[in-house]
Scaffold this motif. Sequence first.
Motif, PDB file in Angstrom:
ATOM      1  N   SER A   7      -7.377   8.322  -5.762  1.00 40.63           N
ATOM      2  CA  SER A   7      -7.234   9.044  -4.507  1.00 40.63           C
ATOM      3  C   SER A   7      -6.896   8.092  -3.373  1.00 40.63           C
ATOM      4  CB  SER A   7      -8.539   9.784  -4.171  1.00 40.63           C
ATOM      5  OG  SER A   7      -8.459  10.424  -2.915  1.00 40.63           O
ATOM      6  N   LYS A   8      -6.324   8.652  -2.322  1.00 44.39           N
ATOM      7  CA  LYS A   8      -6.105   7.884  -1.093  1.00 44.39           C
ATOM      8  C   LYS A   8      -7.271   8.095  -0.131  1.00 44.39           C
ATOM      9  CE  LYS A   8      -4.738  11.615   1.517  1.00 44.39           C
ATOM     10  NZ  LYS A   8      -5.182  12.027   2.868  1.00 44.39           N
ATOM     11  N   ASN A   9      -8.287   8.817  -0.588  1.00 42.72           N
ATOM     12  CA  ASN A   9      -9.447   9.115   0.247  1.00 42.72           C
ATOM     13  C   ASN A   9     -10.664   8.296  -0.152  1.00 42.72           C
ATOM     14  OD1 ASN A   9      -8.193  11.119   1.851  1.00 42.72           O
ATOM     15  ND2 ASN A   9      -8.450  12.620   0.205  1.00 42.72           N
TER      16      ASN A   9
ATOM     17  N   ILE B 198       0.835  -1.210   0.000  1.00 37.78           N
ATOM     18  CA  ILE B 198       0.000   0.000   0.000  1.00 37.78           C
ATOM     19  C   ILE B 198       0.867   1.256   0.000  1.00 37.78           C
ATOM     20  CG2 ILE B 198      -1.644   1.334   1.400  1.00 37.78           C
ATOM     21  CD1 ILE B 198      -2.817  -1.409   2.277  1.00 37.78           C
ATOM     22  N   GLU B 199       1.925   1.271   0.810  1.00 41.42           N
ATOM     23  CA  GLU B 199       2.792   2.448   0.881  1.00 41.42           C
ATOM     24  C   GLU B 199       3.506   2.709  -0.437  1.00 41.42           C
ATOM     25  OE1 GLU B 199       5.432   2.561   4.284  1.00 41.42           O
ATOM     26  OE2 GLU B 199       3.913   1.602   5.541  1.00 41.42           O
TER      27      GLU B 199
ATOM     28  N   ASP C 217      -9.705   9.076   5.142  1.00 40.62           N
ATOM     29  CA  ASP C 217      -8.559   8.464   4.473  1.00 40.62           C
ATOM     30  C   ASP C 217      -8.721   6.948   4.471  1.00 40.62           C
ATOM     31  OD1 ASP C 217      -6.780   7.257   6.821  1.00 40.62           O
ATOM     32  OD2 ASP C 217      -7.556   9.194   7.483  1.00 40.62           O
ATOM     33  N   LEU C 218      -7.993   6.288   3.598  1.00 44.77           N
ATOM     34  CA  LEU C 218      -8.182   4.842   3.421  1.00 44.77           C
ATOM     35  C   LEU C 218      -7.803   4.044   4.668  1.00 44.77           C
ATOM     36  CD1 LEU C 218      -5.283   3.148   2.789  1.00 44.77           C
ATOM     37  CD2 LEU C 218      -5.443   4.442   0.672  1.00 44.77           C
TER      38      LEU C 218
ATOM     39  N   TYR D 155      -0.399   9.652  -0.059  1.00 42.10           N
ATOM     40  CA  TYR D 155      -0.673   8.744   1.056  1.00 42.10           C
ATOM     41  C   TYR D 155       0.457   8.760   2.072  1.00 42.10           C
ATOM     42  CZ  TYR D 155      -1.192   4.366   3.658  1.00 42.10           C
ATOM     43  OH  TYR D 155      -1.289   3.433   4.654  1.00 42.10           O
TER      44      TYR D 155
ATOM     45  N   THR E 200       0.069   3.002  -3.556  1.00 42.66           N
ATOM     46  CA  THR E 200      -0.995   4.008  -3.484  1.00 42.66           C
ATOM     47  C   THR E 200      -0.580   5.328  -4.128  1.00 42.66           C
ATOM     48  OG1 THR E 200      -1.989   2.997  -1.518  1.00 42.66           O
ATOM     49  CG2 THR E 200      -2.523   5.304  -1.948  1.00 42.66           C
TER      50      THR E 200
ATOM     51  N   PHE F 288      -4.180   0.122  -5.713  1.00 38.84           N
ATOM     52  CA  PHE F 288      -4.566  -0.351  -4.385  1.00 38.84           C
ATOM     53  C   PHE F 288      -4.967  -1.813  -4.486  1.00 38.84           C
ATOM     54  CE2 PHE F 288      -7.565  -0.627  -0.712  1.00 38.84           C
ATOM     55  CZ  PHE F 288      -6.666  -0.249   0.287  1.00 38.84           C
TER      56      PHE F 288
ATOM     57  N   LEU G 153      -3.290  11.582  -4.142  1.00 45.35           N
ATOM     58  CA  LEU G 153      -2.624  10.304  -3.912  1.00 45.35           C
ATOM     59  C   LEU G 153      -1.459  10.424  -2.927  1.00 45.35           C
ATOM     60  CD1 LEU G 153      -2.633   8.961  -7.585  1.00 45.35           C
ATOM     61  CD2 LEU G 153      -3.920   8.004  -5.663  1.00 45.35           C
TER      62      LEU G 153
END
Length: 420
Positions: free
Chosen positions: A165-167, A72-73, A268-269, A225, A76, A81, A223
Amino acid sequence: MANFINYQNRDDLMSKIHRIGQCITRGNGRSYGDSALSETYVSCLQHNRILGFDENKGIIKCESGILLSEIIEIFTPRGWFLKVAPGTKLITVGGAIASDVHGKNHHKDGCFSETVENIALMLSSGDVVQCSHRKNRELFLATCGGMGLTGIILEVSFSLKPISSKNIEQTTIKTRNLQETFDAFEEYADDTYSVAWIDCLSKGKLIGRSLLMTGEFSQDRNLQYVPKKKITIPFNFPSLVLNYLAVKSFNALYYASAKPGVSHQIVDLDSFFFPLDSINSWNRVYGSHGFVQYQFILPKNVSYEGLLKILKKISDKGFGSFLAVLKLYGKHNDNYLSFPMEGYSLALDFKMQKGLLDFLKELDQIVLEYEGRFYLAKDARVSKKVFESGYPKIEEFRELRQSNKMKDKFSSLQSKRLGL
Protein backbone atom coordinates in the motif's frame (compact mmCIF):
# COMPACT_ATOMS: atom_id res chain seq x y z
CA MET A 1 31.20 32.98 -7.81
CA ALA A 2 30.78 29.21 -7.67
CA ASN A 3 32.11 27.14 -10.55
CA PHE A 4 29.78 24.31 -11.57
CA ILE A 5 31.32 21.39 -13.43
CA ASN A 6 28.85 19.39 -15.51
CA TYR A 7 29.87 16.25 -17.34
CA GLN A 8 28.37 14.24 -20.17
CA ASN A 9 29.57 10.77 -19.19
CA ARG A 10 32.22 8.92 -17.23
CA ASP A 11 34.96 9.53 -19.78
CA ASP A 12 34.17 13.25 -19.89
CA LEU A 13 34.36 13.48 -16.11
CA MET A 14 37.60 11.49 -16.09
CA SER A 15 39.22 14.02 -18.42
CA LYS A 16 37.92 16.99 -16.40
CA ILE A 17 38.86 15.69 -12.94
CA HIS A 18 42.56 16.21 -13.72
CA ARG A 19 42.06 19.84 -14.75
CA ILE A 20 39.94 21.14 -11.88
CA GLY A 21 41.30 21.97 -8.45
CA GLN A 22 39.63 21.13 -5.18
CA CYS A 23 35.95 20.39 -5.57
CA ILE A 24 32.96 18.72 -3.96
CA THR A 25 30.11 16.76 -5.52
CA ARG A 26 26.74 18.47 -5.22
CA GLY A 27 23.41 16.72 -5.40
CA ASN A 28 20.14 18.59 -4.87
CA GLY A 29 21.59 21.02 -2.31
CA ARG A 30 19.36 19.98 0.62
CA SER A 31 22.00 19.72 3.33
CA TYR A 32 21.44 22.19 6.17
CA GLY A 33 25.15 22.83 6.66
CA ASP A 34 28.27 23.60 4.65
CA SER A 35 29.06 20.05 3.51
CA ALA A 36 28.31 20.83 -0.15
CA LEU A 37 29.73 24.35 -0.22
CA SER A 38 32.92 24.90 -2.20
CA GLU A 39 34.35 27.16 -4.87
CA THR A 40 33.94 24.33 -7.38
CA TYR A 41 31.08 21.83 -7.58
CA VAL A 42 30.71 18.70 -9.63
CA SER A 43 27.00 18.46 -10.38
CA CYS A 44 25.50 15.00 -10.76
CA LEU A 45 21.81 15.97 -11.08
CA GLN A 46 21.56 15.32 -14.80
CA HIS A 47 22.82 11.77 -14.27
CA ASN A 48 19.58 10.29 -12.97
CA ARG A 49 18.92 7.17 -15.02
CA ILE A 50 17.69 3.85 -13.68
CA LEU A 51 20.08 1.27 -15.12
CA GLY A 52 18.30 -1.89 -14.05
CA PHE A 53 16.00 -3.57 -11.53
CA ASP A 54 16.07 -7.14 -10.27
CA GLU A 55 12.40 -7.88 -9.54
CA ASN A 56 13.26 -11.09 -7.66
CA LYS A 57 15.74 -9.51 -5.26
CA GLY A 58 14.34 -5.98 -5.22
CA ILE A 59 17.71 -4.48 -6.18
CA ILE A 60 17.80 -1.29 -8.20
CA LYS A 61 20.85 -0.05 -10.08
CA CYS A 62 20.89 3.68 -10.86
CA GLU A 63 23.01 6.75 -11.41
CA SER A 64 23.78 8.77 -8.31
CA GLY A 65 21.90 11.90 -9.38
CA ILE A 66 18.44 10.38 -9.27
CA LEU A 67 16.22 11.78 -6.53
CA LEU A 68 14.56 9.54 -3.96
CA SER A 69 11.27 11.16 -5.02
CA GLU A 70 11.75 9.87 -8.56
CA ILE A 71 12.36 6.34 -7.31
CA ILE A 72 9.27 6.53 -5.07
CA GLU A 73 7.07 7.75 -7.94
CA ILE A 74 8.23 4.94 -10.22
CA PHE A 75 8.34 2.02 -7.79
CA THR A 76 5.56 2.62 -5.25
CA PRO A 77 2.81 1.74 -7.79
CA ARG A 78 4.78 -1.44 -8.50
CA GLY A 79 4.79 -2.40 -4.82
CA TRP A 80 8.29 -1.29 -3.77
CA PHE A 81 9.57 1.38 -1.39
CA LEU A 82 12.82 2.54 0.18
CA LYS A 83 14.05 0.33 2.99
CA VAL A 84 15.38 3.46 4.69
CA ALA A 85 13.59 6.76 4.02
CA PRO A 86 15.00 10.00 5.49
CA GLY A 87 12.87 13.04 6.38
CA THR A 88 12.96 14.38 2.80
CA LYS A 89 12.62 12.60 -0.53
CA LEU A 90 14.18 15.56 -2.36
CA ILE A 91 17.76 14.31 -2.12
CA THR A 92 19.83 12.27 -4.53
CA VAL A 93 20.87 8.67 -4.00
CA GLY A 94 24.48 9.87 -3.97
CA GLY A 95 23.62 12.38 -1.24
CA ALA A 96 21.82 9.70 0.76
CA ILE A 97 25.01 7.62 0.77
CA ALA A 98 27.35 10.55 1.44
CA SER A 99 25.25 11.48 4.48
CA ASP A 100 24.45 7.84 5.33
CA VAL A 101 20.91 9.00 5.99
CA HIS A 102 18.59 7.28 8.42
CA GLY A 103 14.86 7.28 8.95
CA LYS A 104 12.11 6.55 11.43
CA ASN A 105 13.06 2.86 11.42
CA HIS A 106 16.73 3.06 12.39
CA HIS A 107 16.04 1.08 15.57
CA LYS A 108 14.97 -1.78 13.30
CA ASP A 109 16.79 -1.40 9.97
CA GLY A 110 19.78 0.90 10.42
CA CYS A 111 21.08 3.48 7.93
CA PHE A 112 20.79 3.78 4.15
CA SER A 113 24.20 2.15 3.76
CA GLU A 114 22.74 -1.10 5.10
CA THR A 115 20.68 -1.32 1.90
CA VAL A 116 23.60 -0.60 -0.47
CA GLU A 117 24.95 -3.49 -2.54
CA ASN A 118 27.61 -1.66 -4.53
CA ILE A 119 29.02 1.80 -5.26
CA ALA A 120 30.93 2.86 -8.39
CA LEU A 121 33.27 5.60 -7.12
CA MET A 122 35.58 7.86 -9.12
CA LEU A 123 38.76 8.61 -7.18
CA SER A 124 40.94 11.71 -7.39
CA SER A 125 43.09 9.90 -9.99
CA GLY A 126 40.09 9.50 -12.29
CA ASP A 127 40.04 5.75 -11.77
CA VAL A 128 36.65 4.18 -11.05
CA VAL A 129 36.52 1.48 -8.39
CA GLN A 130 33.74 -0.69 -7.05
CA CYS A 131 33.20 -0.85 -3.30
CA SER A 132 30.72 -2.59 -1.01
CA HIS A 133 30.37 -4.21 2.39
CA ARG A 134 32.77 -6.89 1.11
CA LYS A 135 34.79 -5.36 -1.74
CA ASN A 136 37.18 -2.48 -0.99
CA ARG A 137 35.48 -2.40 2.39
CA GLU A 138 37.65 0.35 3.88
CA LEU A 139 36.72 2.68 1.03
CA PHE A 140 33.05 1.77 1.47
CA LEU A 141 33.16 2.53 5.20
CA ALA A 142 34.69 5.93 4.50
CA THR A 143 32.35 6.79 1.61
CA CYS A 144 29.09 6.03 3.44
CA GLY A 145 28.76 9.06 5.69
CA GLY A 146 31.92 10.63 4.25
CA MET A 147 30.13 13.68 2.78
CA GLY A 148 31.63 13.28 -0.69
CA LEU A 149 35.21 13.50 0.57
CA THR A 150 36.42 10.15 -0.82
CA GLY A 151 35.39 10.61 -4.45
CA ILE A 152 32.49 11.08 -6.85
CA ILE A 153 29.71 8.50 -6.55
CA LEU A 154 28.69 7.57 -10.10
CA GLU A 155 26.41 4.56 -9.82
CA VAL A 156 24.76 2.69 -6.97
CA SER A 157 23.00 -0.63 -6.50
CA PHE A 158 20.74 -0.88 -3.45
CA SER A 159 17.74 -2.87 -2.28
CA LEU A 160 14.10 -1.84 -1.93
CA LYS A 161 11.39 -3.39 0.26
CA PRO A 162 8.07 -4.86 -0.97
CA ILE A 163 4.93 -3.03 0.17
CA SER A 164 1.19 -3.59 -0.28
CA SER A 165 0.00 0.00 0.00
CA LYS A 166 0.92 3.65 -0.32
CA ASN A 167 -0.80 4.21 3.02
CA ILE A 168 0.50 4.04 6.58
CA GLU A 169 -1.45 2.85 9.63
CA GLN A 170 -0.38 5.51 12.11
CA THR A 171 -0.70 5.32 15.88
CA THR A 172 -0.33 8.53 17.90
CA ILE A 173 0.53 8.36 21.60
CA LYS A 174 0.10 11.57 23.59
CA THR A 175 2.51 11.77 26.52
CA ARG A 176 2.55 14.22 29.43
CA ASN A 177 6.31 14.48 30.08
CA LEU A 178 9.70 13.18 29.00
CA GLN A 179 9.54 10.05 31.15
CA GLU A 180 6.23 9.06 29.58
CA THR A 181 7.73 9.76 26.16
CA PHE A 182 10.66 7.43 26.80
CA ASP A 183 8.32 4.79 28.21
CA ALA A 184 6.17 5.01 25.07
CA PHE A 185 9.17 4.65 22.76
CA GLU A 186 10.17 1.47 24.57
CA GLU A 187 6.60 0.12 24.65
CA TYR A 188 6.23 0.59 20.89
CA ALA A 189 9.81 -0.37 19.99
CA ASP A 190 8.60 -3.33 17.93
CA ASP A 191 6.76 -1.01 15.53
CA THR A 192 8.71 -0.52 12.31
CA TYR A 193 8.56 3.28 12.27
CA SER A 194 8.54 5.73 15.16
CA VAL A 195 9.17 9.44 15.66
CA ALA A 196 8.06 12.02 18.21
CA TRP A 197 7.32 15.71 18.03
CA ILE A 198 8.38 17.19 21.35
CA ASP A 199 7.30 20.46 22.97
CA CYS A 200 10.69 21.97 23.74
CA LEU A 201 9.25 24.95 25.64
CA SER A 202 7.15 23.05 28.18
CA LYS A 203 8.27 23.42 31.79
CA GLY A 204 8.06 21.72 35.18
CA LYS A 205 6.01 18.53 35.29
CA LEU A 206 5.16 18.93 31.60
CA ILE A 207 8.73 19.14 30.32
CA GLY A 208 9.28 16.80 27.38
CA ARG A 209 5.59 16.24 26.63
CA SER A 210 5.29 14.78 23.16
CA LEU A 211 3.25 13.25 20.41
CA LEU A 212 4.84 9.92 19.49
CA MET A 213 3.80 8.61 16.08
CA THR A 214 4.46 5.03 15.07
CA GLY A 215 3.52 3.38 11.80
CA GLU A 216 3.28 0.33 9.61
CA PHE A 217 2.49 0.04 5.92
CA SER A 218 -1.17 -0.78 5.41
CA GLN A 219 -2.26 -4.03 3.78
CA ASP A 220 -5.16 -2.42 1.90
CA ARG A 221 -3.49 -3.04 -1.51
CA ASN A 222 -3.93 0.58 -2.53
CA LEU A 223 -0.80 1.38 -4.54
CA GLN A 224 -2.25 4.34 -6.44
CA TYR A 225 0.45 6.74 -5.33
CA VAL A 226 0.17 10.39 -6.37
CA PRO A 227 2.73 12.84 -4.94
CA LYS A 228 1.20 15.26 -2.48
CA LYS A 229 0.34 18.69 -3.89
CA LYS A 230 2.60 21.47 -2.67
CA ILE A 231 1.91 24.87 -1.25
CA THR A 232 4.46 27.68 -1.40
CA ILE A 233 5.42 30.27 1.18
CA PRO A 234 5.87 33.28 -1.14
CA PHE A 235 7.93 35.61 1.06
CA ASN A 236 10.16 35.78 4.13
CA PHE A 237 8.17 36.22 7.32
CA PRO A 238 9.01 39.34 9.37
CA SER A 239 11.51 38.43 12.07
CA LEU A 240 9.15 39.39 14.89
CA VAL A 241 6.52 36.85 13.81
CA LEU A 242 8.47 33.84 15.06
CA ASN A 243 9.12 34.96 18.63
CA TYR A 244 9.04 33.10 21.94
CA LEU A 245 5.31 33.63 22.50
CA ALA A 246 4.44 32.56 18.95
CA VAL A 247 6.41 29.31 19.23
CA LYS A 248 5.02 28.61 22.70
CA SER A 249 1.46 29.19 21.47
CA PHE A 250 1.97 27.01 18.39
CA ASN A 251 3.41 24.20 20.50
CA ALA A 252 0.50 24.37 22.95
CA LEU A 253 -2.09 24.32 20.14
CA TYR A 254 -0.38 21.50 18.27
CA TYR A 255 -0.15 19.39 21.41
CA ALA A 256 -3.79 20.11 22.28
CA SER A 257 -4.92 19.11 18.78
CA ALA A 258 -4.09 15.45 19.44
CA LYS A 259 -6.59 13.18 21.16
CA PRO A 260 -5.70 12.05 24.70
CA GLY A 261 -4.09 8.65 25.13
CA VAL A 262 -3.69 6.53 22.00
CA SER A 263 -5.36 7.19 18.64
CA HIS A 264 -5.22 5.57 15.19
CA GLN A 265 -5.57 6.84 11.63
CA ILE A 266 -4.61 6.08 8.04
CA VAL A 267 -2.25 8.58 6.38
CA ASP A 268 -0.49 8.57 3.02
CA LEU A 269 3.24 7.90 2.92
CA ASP A 270 4.11 11.50 2.01
CA SER A 271 2.37 12.80 5.13
CA PHE A 272 4.08 10.24 7.33
CA PHE A 273 7.62 10.25 5.93
CA PHE A 274 8.03 13.65 4.25
CA PRO A 275 5.68 16.25 5.80
CA LEU A 276 7.85 19.29 5.01
CA ASP A 277 8.31 18.34 1.35
CA SER A 278 4.76 19.49 0.67
CA ILE A 279 5.71 23.09 1.54
CA ASN A 280 7.96 24.90 -0.91
CA SER A 281 10.37 27.40 0.69
CA TRP A 282 9.22 26.53 4.22
CA ASN A 283 12.49 28.03 5.48
CA ARG A 284 11.00 31.49 4.80
CA VAL A 285 8.99 31.11 8.01
CA TYR A 286 12.24 31.91 9.85
CA GLY A 287 12.68 35.27 8.14
CA SER A 288 15.54 36.65 6.08
CA HIS A 289 18.21 35.63 8.60
CA GLY A 290 17.27 31.97 8.31
CA PHE A 291 17.71 29.27 10.91
CA VAL A 292 20.21 26.82 12.35
CA GLN A 293 19.36 23.16 12.67
CA TYR A 294 20.83 21.52 15.74
CA GLN A 295 20.84 17.73 15.78
CA PHE A 296 22.68 15.55 18.26
CA ILE A 297 22.45 12.01 19.57
CA LEU A 298 23.21 10.64 23.03
CA PRO A 299 24.03 7.07 24.13
CA LYS A 300 20.92 5.24 25.28
CA ASN A 301 21.97 4.77 28.91
CA VAL A 302 22.28 8.54 29.43
CA SER A 303 19.73 9.79 26.88
CA TYR A 304 17.00 10.59 29.38
CA GLU A 305 19.28 12.47 31.78
CA GLY A 306 21.03 14.39 29.02
CA LEU A 307 17.87 15.31 27.11
CA LEU A 308 16.17 16.46 30.30
CA LYS A 309 19.10 18.78 31.00
CA ILE A 310 19.09 20.16 27.47
CA LEU A 311 15.31 20.67 27.39
CA LYS A 312 15.42 22.53 30.69
CA LYS A 313 18.11 24.86 29.34
CA ILE A 314 16.15 25.49 26.12
CA SER A 315 12.97 26.18 28.06
CA ASP A 316 14.72 28.47 30.56
CA LYS A 317 16.47 30.50 27.83
CA GLY A 318 13.39 30.66 25.59
CA PHE A 319 15.15 29.72 22.37
CA GLY A 320 12.17 27.71 21.18
CA SER A 321 11.67 25.53 18.14
CA PHE A 322 8.32 24.32 16.85
CA LEU A 323 10.11 21.72 14.74
CA ALA A 324 11.56 19.42 17.38
CA VAL A 325 12.01 15.77 16.46
CA LEU A 326 12.96 12.98 18.86
CA LYS A 327 13.92 9.55 17.53
CA LEU A 328 15.06 6.19 18.87
CA TYR A 329 18.09 4.55 17.23
CA GLY A 330 19.53 1.08 17.06
CA LYS A 331 23.19 0.07 17.13
CA HIS A 332 25.80 2.01 15.21
CA ASN A 333 27.41 0.61 12.06
CA ASP A 334 31.11 0.40 11.16
CA ASN A 335 31.21 3.48 8.92
CA TYR A 336 33.83 5.98 10.02
CA LEU A 337 31.61 9.07 10.15
CA SER A 338 28.08 7.68 10.31
CA PHE A 339 25.96 9.65 12.79
CA PRO A 340 23.62 7.15 14.53
CA MET A 341 24.45 5.23 17.68
CA GLU A 342 22.19 3.26 19.99
CA GLY A 343 20.29 5.97 21.80
CA TYR A 344 18.05 8.97 21.20
CA SER A 345 18.55 11.99 18.97
CA LEU A 346 16.91 15.38 19.06
CA ALA A 347 16.72 17.71 16.04
CA LEU A 348 15.73 21.34 16.54
CA ASP A 349 15.37 24.32 14.21
CA PHE A 350 16.35 27.61 15.86
CA LYS A 351 15.61 30.96 14.22
CA MET A 352 18.86 32.85 13.74
CA GLN A 353 18.92 35.64 16.29
CA LYS A 354 21.19 37.51 18.67
CA GLY A 355 22.77 35.27 21.28
CA LEU A 356 21.84 31.99 19.57
CA LEU A 357 25.35 30.86 18.60
CA ASP A 358 26.66 31.41 22.13
CA PHE A 359 23.66 29.49 23.47
CA LEU A 360 24.37 26.57 21.12
CA LYS A 361 27.92 26.41 22.44
CA GLU A 362 26.41 25.88 25.90
CA LEU A 363 24.32 23.01 24.51
CA ASP A 364 27.46 21.59 22.84
CA GLN A 365 29.08 21.20 26.24
CA ILE A 366 26.11 19.20 27.55
CA VAL A 367 26.25 16.93 24.49
CA LEU A 368 29.97 16.38 25.13
CA GLU A 369 29.32 15.77 28.83
CA TYR A 370 27.04 12.87 27.87
CA GLU A 371 29.38 11.58 25.12
CA GLY A 372 27.07 12.47 22.26
CA ARG A 373 27.81 13.52 18.70
CA PHE A 374 26.57 15.81 15.92
CA TYR A 375 25.29 15.08 12.41
CA LEU A 376 27.49 16.31 9.54
CA ALA A 377 24.54 16.66 7.15
CA LYS A 378 22.86 19.12 9.52
CA ASP A 379 25.85 20.98 10.97
CA ALA A 380 27.24 24.38 9.96
CA ARG A 381 28.91 25.62 13.12
CA VAL A 382 30.41 23.17 15.63
CA SER A 383 34.13 23.42 16.28
CA LYS A 384 36.67 20.83 15.21
CA LYS A 385 37.29 19.84 18.83
CA VAL A 386 33.60 19.41 19.61
CA PHE A 387 32.90 17.41 16.47
CA GLU A 388 35.80 14.98 16.57
CA SER A 389 35.23 14.08 20.22
CA GLY A 390 32.11 12.19 19.14
CA TYR A 391 33.72 10.15 16.34
CA PRO A 392 36.33 7.61 17.51
CA LYS A 393 37.19 6.58 13.93
CA ILE A 394 37.86 10.07 12.65
CA GLU A 395 41.64 9.55 12.46
CA GLU A 396 41.15 6.46 10.29
CA PHE A 397 39.05 8.59 7.94
CA ARG A 398 41.71 11.31 7.85
CA GLU A 399 44.50 8.81 7.20
CA LEU A 400 42.57 7.22 4.33
CA ARG A 401 41.99 10.65 2.78
CA GLN A 402 45.64 11.59 3.14
CA SER A 403 47.17 8.34 1.91
CA ASN A 404 44.93 8.21 -1.19
CA LYS A 405 45.40 11.92 -2.03
CA MET A 406 41.66 12.51 -1.66
CA LYS A 407 42.34 15.60 0.41
CA ASP A 408 44.07 17.25 -2.54
CA LYS A 409 40.98 16.94 -4.76
CA PHE A 410 37.81 16.70 -2.66
CA SER A 411 37.07 19.34 -0.05
CA SER A 412 34.24 21.53 1.21
CA LEU A 413 33.90 24.43 3.61
CA GLN A 414 32.84 21.86 6.18
CA SER A 415 35.84 19.60 5.65
CA LYS A 416 38.17 22.58 6.05
CA ARG A 417 36.35 23.80 9.15
CA LEU A 418 36.57 20.38 10.82
CA GLY A 419 39.95 19.32 9.48
CA LEU A 420 38.59 16.31 7.66
